[in-house]
Design a protein around this motif. Structure first.
Motif, mmCIF file in Angstrom:
data_model
loop_
_atom_site.group_PDB
_atom_site.id
_atom_site.type_symbol
_atom_site.label_atom_id
_atom_site.label_comp_id
_atom_site.label_asym_id
_atom_site.label_seq_id
_atom_site.Cartn_x
_atom_site.Cartn_y
_atom_site.Cartn_z
ATOM 1 N N ALA A 52 -7.058 -1.199 15.743
ATOM 2 C CA ALA A 52 -6.593 -0.568 16.981
ATOM 3 C C ALA A 52 -7.592 -0.716 18.118
ATOM 4 N N GLN A 53 -8.872 -0.529 17.808
ATOM 5 C CA GLN A 53 -9.892 -0.578 18.853
ATOM 6 C C GLN A 53 -9.923 -1.934 19.544
ATOM 7 N N TYR A 152 -1.978 -0.623 20.520
ATOM 8 C CA TYR A 152 -1.820 -0.735 19.065
ATOM 9 C C TYR A 152 -0.688 0.155 18.575
ATOM 10 N N HIS A 153 -0.676 1.387 19.028
ATOM 11 C CA HIS A 153 0.390 2.326 18.633
ATOM 12 C C HIS A 153 1.758 1.792 19.051
ATOM 13 N N VAL A 223 3.903 -5.505 10.094
ATOM 14 C CA VAL A 223 4.207 -4.097 10.352
ATOM 15 C C VAL A 223 5.299 -3.620 9.401
ATOM 16 N N LEU A 224 6.356 -4.407 9.233
ATOM 17 C CA LEU A 224 7.462 -4.030 8.346
ATOM 18 C C LEU A 224 7.010 -3.916 6.901
ATOM 19 N N LEU A 225 6.055 -4.764 6.493
ATOM 20 C CA LEU A 225 5.566 -4.756 5.127
ATOM 21 C C LEU A 225 4.466 -3.705 4.901
ATOM 22 N N GLY A 226 4.073 -3.034 5.982
ATOM 23 C CA GLY A 226 3.057 -2.002 5.865
ATOM 24 C C GLY A 226 1.634 -2.526 5.829
ATOM 25 N N LEU A 227 1.443 -3.810 6.134
ATOM 26 C CA LEU A 227 0.095 -4.389 6.140
ATOM 27 C C LEU A 227 -0.661 -3.990 7.401
ATOM 28 N N VAL A 228 0.077 -3.757 8.471
ATOM 29 C CA VAL A 228 -0.497 -3.250 9.725
ATOM 30 C C VAL A 228 0.186 -1.923 10.001
ATOM 31 N N LYS A 229 -0.608 -0.854 10.089
ATOM 32 C CA LYS A 229 -0.004 0.474 10.288
ATOM 33 C C LYS A 229 -0.992 1.406 10.990
#
Length: 229
Positions: A52-53, A152-153, A223-229
């Motif tokens: 995110a940063q 990021y959000h 994102v859909l696979l939860g690798l980026v959350k």
């Protein structure tokens, strides 16, 4: 006589601008500008994998220098308008030259990408408008609230909505087809066409298009696979 010569010289750029070769050059140059932006934008977006940063710092950097940001936006807007304008003029001339379609259409020496150039363009334009409303302006952001300073959000929350990600992935695949044909034909339009080089350019354009598509769709898929959350 002198006046006639001067007038002919003065109107030569105008005649070229309005000619079919001139329109192809306009499409090639604006296409190159847009392609460079697509690559730069992809590299910037891929910073989402660094956390995110990193992505938020990138977003703040862009907005902290509004002069550069709006200069880039102005060039991109002009390129989009000229690109669409030249493509419409070329399509109209092609239709005028052969108003009656073939009774049996043979797709010889053409590819799926080249045959979809005219209708994939408007779909990509529709996607760009939605994308700006979704992740830049935050006007359309289903699934969660849009937080202006938290890129990021907004990216993660936006792509957690499956149909948003599906639309994004579909549009990026069309963009890939568009780039695959447009990148190599760009060289053809400016006269850099040779039987020895054309196959290499086609392969390079196809490889580049695949890399760009994979780079872009890796974000919503992660994102859909939860690798980026």
């Amino acid at each position: 006589m002198a006046t006639t010569v001067i007038d002919a010289r003065e109107t030569r750029p105008v005649r070229f601008w309005d000619s079919t070769p001139g329109q192809k050059v306009v499409m090639a140059i604006t296409g190159a500008i847009l392609l460079l932006f697509v690559i730069a934008h992809m590299l910037g977006n891929l910073q989402v994998f660094e956390g995110a940063q990193k992505l938020n710092d990138y977003g703040r950097f862009l907005h902290d220098v509004p002069e550069i940001l709006w200069a880039v936006r102005s060039v991109l807007l002009a390129s989009v308008i000229l690109h669409i304008w030249s493509s419409v003029k070329l399509a109209a001339r092609k239709l005028k030259a052969r108003p009656i379609s073939y009774s049996k259409k043979e797709n010889i020496a053409s590819t799926y990408a080249s045959r979809t150039m005219y209708w994939s363009g408007p779909i990509i334009l529709a996607f760009v408008i939605y994308h700006l409303l979704h992740l830049t302006a935050g006007v359309v952001h289903p699934g969660s609230d849009f937080v202006e300073s938290d890129v990021y959000h907004n990216v993660v929350a936006g792509f957690q909505v499956w149909y948003v990600s599906a639309w994004y992935i579909f549009s990026m695949m069309l963009l890939g087809f568009h780039i695959r044909h447009g990148a190599w034909s760009m060289f053809q339009s400016v006269g850099a066409n040779h039987p020895r080089h054309t196959p290499i350019l086609k392969k390079a354009a196809a490889a580049g298009a695949v890399i760009i598509v994979l780079g872009y769709i890796s974000i919503p898929l992660s994102v859909l696979l939860g690798l980026v959350k």
